[in-house]
Design an enzyme around this catalytic site. Structure first.
Site: not given
Length: 358
Positions: A143, A192, A224, A248, A252
């Site tokens: 970001y 990852k 994942d 992020d 959620d």
């Protein structure tokens, strides 16, 4: 009597409504626990664009830096979709986090006992309770990395860069390890590392720092797999620490396990005591002004504010207990179901009920 200075950023959409209820509960809590609160109101997001032309006025930054803590509602909405990217409401949120040096985002995913049936997961998957803390790095990663758009031979391409330094990983890891020490001493680091160099660095730093916390059981999962495990067996997690983008997404997902995104609070912290506290849901402009918004995530953000910035743990506990008690009596529209045994109430009445239980 000690007086705390709180800067309040009501924001956009339902922000003003839910913040008003949170302030009401904070005032009652302060009265009962022997301290006082003084408020300074400032603008952020779309409201700031309307008033000052920018999503983060300098006056807002100064007001936040001068406070003991900051309470935020929510920002954004389709009204400002025509703004250029650098002047959108969300830029104000990113900007205030950076200006205050807030690099650690704490997002608890908790199921209150009265809401177990509201979770989309089966009761046997949830178990007796669920209490996960997601620690998300907030000011680095993709970001904030280099980005751009290029065109060559008539073909456009775009890139965004994921970059982390060892000090950036170390400081968020320390927050997560310290949090695990205060909870159940289990830390899952999510990356990852089978693909990304940034994740391999991340994992190496976590492993090195684990030696400083021998009591904490450390595990690693690819992002994942973590997404799958959160819906397969969420109870296996205590504290999750991960990068900005992965956090992020995963926070959620974890929030919806709790039954409603309208129940989840968050804290953004830096190296000092100053923090920014806000619900994780959006500004929901489609229901703004209708007195149907759920203020509980913002009220629970006040509990986190009391716990992490003001060092008032008894007051924080009182708010959490009050919310749990009220949920047996009343629900807002987003968490209400026929036959749940609680009455349907609006935003203001929910705030009144929580305040009355303090």
């Amino acid at each position: 009597m000690k007086t705390y200075q709180i800067t309040v950023l009501k924001g956009d959409g339902i922000g003003p409504e839910i913040v008003d209820q949170a302030v009401k509960v904070l005032d009652k809590t302060a009265e009962k626990h022997g301290f006082a609160v003084s408020y300074n109101y400032a603008l952020l997001g779309g409201a700031a664009i309307d008033a000052a032309g920018v999503p983060l006025p300098e006056e807002t930054v100064a007001a936040c830096k001068a406070a003991d803590s900051v309470l935020l509602g929510a920002v954004g909405g389709p009204k400002w979709d025509s703004q250029p990217g650098h002047n959108r409401p969300e830029k104000g949120l990113l900007g205030i986090r950076k200006a205050l040096g807030l690099y650690a985002n704490l997002r608890p995913a908790v199921i209150f006992a009265p809401l177990r049936d509201a979770s989309p997961l089966k009761p046997e998957i949830i178990g007796e309770s669920l209490d996960i803390m997601v620690v998300r790095e907030l000011t680095g990663g993709i970001y904030f990395g280099d980005r751009g758009t290029q065109e060559q031979n008539g073909v456009k391409s775009a890139y965004d860069t994921e970059r982390y330094s060892e000090p950036e990983v170390e400081r968020i890891a320390r927050v997560a390890f310290d949090m695990a020490m205060k909870r159940n001493k289990r830390l899952c680091s999510v990356d990852k590392a089978n693909v990304l160099d940034s994740s391999r660095l991340w994992r190496a730093v976590i492993d090195r720092m684990a030696k400083e916390y021998p009591e904490v059981a450390v595990s690693h999962l690819y992002v994942d797999n973590t997404a799958m495990q959160l819906v397969r067996d969420p109870g296996q997690f205590d504290v999750i620490v991960t990068s900005n983008m992965f956090g992020d997404i995963l926070s959620d997902e974890a929030s919806m396990i709790s039954g409603s995104i309208g129940m989840l609070a968050s804290a953004s912290l830096g190296d000092g005591g100053l923090g920014l506290y806000e619900p994780i849901h959006g500004s929901a402009p489609d229901i703004a002004g209708q007195d149907i918004a759920n203020p509980l995530a913002t009220i629970l953000s006040v509990s986190m504010l009391l716990r992490y910035s003001l060092n008032e743990p008894a007051a924080a506990d009182a708010i959490e207990k009050a919310v749990s008690q009220v949920l047996t009596l009343a629900r807002t529209k987003d968490i209400y179901t026929e036959g749940c045994g609680a009455k349907l109430v609006g935003c203001k009445e929910m705030g009144d009920l929580v305040a009355a239980q303090i």
